[in-house]
Design a protein around this motif. Structure first.
Motif, short mmCIF file in Angstrom:
data_model
loop_
_atom_site.label_atom_id
_atom_site.label_comp_id
_atom_site.label_asym_id
_atom_site.label_seq_id
_atom_site.Cartn_x
_atom_site.Cartn_y
_atom_site.Cartn_z
N TYR A 100 0.84 -1.20 0.00
CA TYR A 100 0.00 0.00 0.00
C TYR A 100 0.88 1.25 0.00
N VAL A 101 0.26 2.37 -0.37
CA VAL A 101 0.99 3.63 -0.41
C VAL A 101 1.13 4.16 1.00
N ALA A 102 2.38 4.25 1.47
CA ALA A 102 2.63 4.76 2.82
C ALA A 102 2.64 6.28 2.85
N GLN A 103 3.09 6.88 1.74
CA GLN A 103 3.16 8.34 1.70
C GLN A 103 3.06 8.81 0.24
N GLN A 104 2.27 9.83 0.04
CA GLN A 104 2.17 10.43 -1.30
C GLN A 104 3.02 11.70 -1.32
N LEU A 105 4.01 11.73 -2.20
CA LEU A 105 4.89 12.89 -2.30
C LEU A 105 4.33 13.95 -3.24
N ARG A 106 3.62 13.50 -4.25
CA ARG A 106 3.07 14.44 -5.23
C ARG A 106 1.81 13.83 -5.84
N LYS A 107 0.75 14.61 -5.93
CA LYS A 107 -0.50 14.11 -6.50
C LYS A 107 -0.35 13.83 -8.00
N GLY A 108 -1.15 12.90 -8.45
CA GLY A 108 -1.23 12.63 -9.88
C GLY A 108 -2.51 13.23 -10.46
N TYR A 109 -2.56 13.29 -11.80
CA TYR A 109 -3.73 13.90 -12.44
C TYR A 109 -4.10 13.11 -13.70
N LYS A 110 -5.42 13.11 -13.97
CA LYS A 110 -5.95 12.49 -15.18
C LYS A 110 -6.81 13.53 -15.92
N LEU A 111 -6.84 13.42 -17.23
CA LEU A 111 -7.81 14.15 -18.03
C LEU A 111 -8.88 13.15 -18.41
N ARG A 112 -9.93 13.14 -17.59
CA ARG A 112 -10.98 12.12 -17.70
C ARG A 112 -10.34 10.73 -17.56
N ASP A 113 -10.27 9.93 -18.63
CA ASP A 113 -9.72 8.58 -18.50
C ASP A 113 -8.25 8.50 -18.90
N ARG A 114 -7.65 9.62 -19.31
CA ARG A 114 -6.26 9.60 -19.77
C ARG A 114 -5.33 10.12 -18.67
N LEU A 115 -4.29 9.34 -18.39
CA LEU A 115 -3.33 9.73 -17.36
C LEU A 115 -2.45 10.87 -17.88
N ILE A 116 -2.36 11.94 -17.09
CA ILE A 116 -1.47 13.06 -17.42
C ILE A 116 -0.17 12.96 -16.63
N ARG A 117 -0.30 12.69 -15.32
CA ARG A 117 0.89 12.56 -14.48
C ARG A 117 0.60 11.57 -13.37
N PRO A 118 1.43 10.54 -13.20
CA PRO A 118 1.18 9.59 -12.10
C PRO A 118 1.50 10.21 -10.76
N ALA A 119 0.88 9.69 -9.73
CA ALA A 119 1.16 10.15 -8.38
C ALA A 119 2.50 9.57 -7.92
N THR A 120 3.34 10.42 -7.36
CA THR A 120 4.64 9.98 -6.86
C THR A 120 4.47 9.51 -5.40
N VAL A 121 4.86 8.25 -5.12
CA VAL A 121 4.53 7.66 -3.83
C VAL A 121 5.71 6.88 -3.25
N ILE A 122 5.58 6.62 -1.94
CA ILE A 122 6.46 5.68 -1.24
C ILE A 122 5.61 4.50 -0.82
N VAL A 123 6.05 3.29 -1.14
CA VAL A 123 5.25 2.09 -0.91
C VAL A 123 5.71 1.39 0.38
N SER A 124 4.73 0.92 1.13
CA SER A 124 5.02 0.23 2.40
C SER A 124 5.52 -1.18 2.13
N LYS A 125 6.43 -1.64 3.02
CA LYS A 125 6.94 -3.01 2.92
C LYS A 125 7.07 -3.60 4.34
N LYS A 126 7.23 -4.90 4.40
CA LYS A 126 7.36 -5.56 5.68
C LYS A 126 8.67 -5.17 6.37
N GLY A 127 8.63 -5.22 7.70
CA GLY A 127 9.84 -4.94 8.45
C GLY A 127 10.86 -6.06 8.32
N SER A 128 12.12 -5.73 8.56
CA SER A 128 13.21 -6.72 8.43
C SER A 128 13.11 -7.83 9.45
N SER A 129 12.41 -7.56 10.57
CA SER A 129 12.25 -8.58 11.60
C SER A 129 11.29 -9.67 11.16
#
Length: 214
Positions: free
Chosen positions: A185-214
């Motif tokens: 899942y997205v842990a943090q969104q650094l920059r919003k993304g945008y669409k023009l109706r159904d066409r992607l203009i800019r993807p959202a820049t994100v940091i994705v969560s991962k399991k801990g090393s333990s």
């Protein structure tokens, strides 16, 4: 294929279906006229017929009537061709104008935003009591007004925070251990993304969560 070329070809096809028989009739009439001229030069005799046989007055009148009809059909075909050329030129001109002024309605909505920006700049350059609060309120109104104008034009935000990572709309820059956010899942969104109706203009820049090393 665009709509203008498609309509043009359909119109041309209909014209051929209507006027092709007329053109063939014109050619037949011309052939009859040529035979009639040859008959007159041969003393009115019809080739292939018994010597001395001449065209009757009714036959001559029929040939003349067909020739007149052929001339009339030819004039109609010439006028139709001219109308079709004018239609093609008008269609091209209208398409060019539609492309040239496609952003007119959007610009009409953005002009008031520009006006408010100018007013905010004047307020910032004229410090008074509570000017900071007034400037903050003005900028907030401008942001809301701009957002509304862009949404009316079809712009949609991609809010990825706390949602499953989707490579179609999200751009991951890193992974981060986070006990509060499920893996993938997205842990943090650094920059919003945008669409023009159904066409992607800019993807959202994100940091994705991962399991801990333990």
């Amino acid at each position: 294929m665009g709509i203008f070329p498609l309509v043009g070809w359909l119109l041309l096809g209909n014209c051929l279906c209507i006027f092709l028989p007329l053109i063939l009739d014109m050619e037949q009439s011309e052939q009859n006229q040529e035979r009639n001229t040859e008959n007159e030069s041969n003393g009115g005799a019809v080739p292939g017929s018994p010597e001395g046989q001449e065209l009757t007055e009714a036959q001559l009148n029929e040939i003349l009537a067909k020739a007149a009809k052929a001339d009339e059909n030819w004039e109609r075909l010439v006028r139709l061709n001219a109308d079709f050329d004018n239609y093609k030129k008008r269609a091209v001109r209208e398409k060019q104008e539609a492309i040239k002024y496609a952003n007119e309605s959007l610009l009409e909505k953005l002009i008031p935003v520009l006006d408010n920006f100018e007013m905010a700049m004047l307020a910032a350059n004229n410090p008074q009591a509570n000017s900071a609060d007034a400037l903050k309120t003005g900028v907030s109104m401008i942001s809301s007004q701009l957002r509304s104008a862009l949404q009316d034009a079809g712009l949609e935000e991609i809010d990825a925070a706390g949602k499953p990572f989707d490579p179609n709309f999200h751009e991951a820059v890193s992974q981060q251990e986070n006990a509060d956010v499920p893996e993938g899942y997205v842990a943090q969104q650094l920059r919003k993304g945008y669409k023009l109706r159904d066409r992607l203009i800019r993807p959202a820049t994100v940091i994705v969560s991962k399991k801990g090393s333990s």
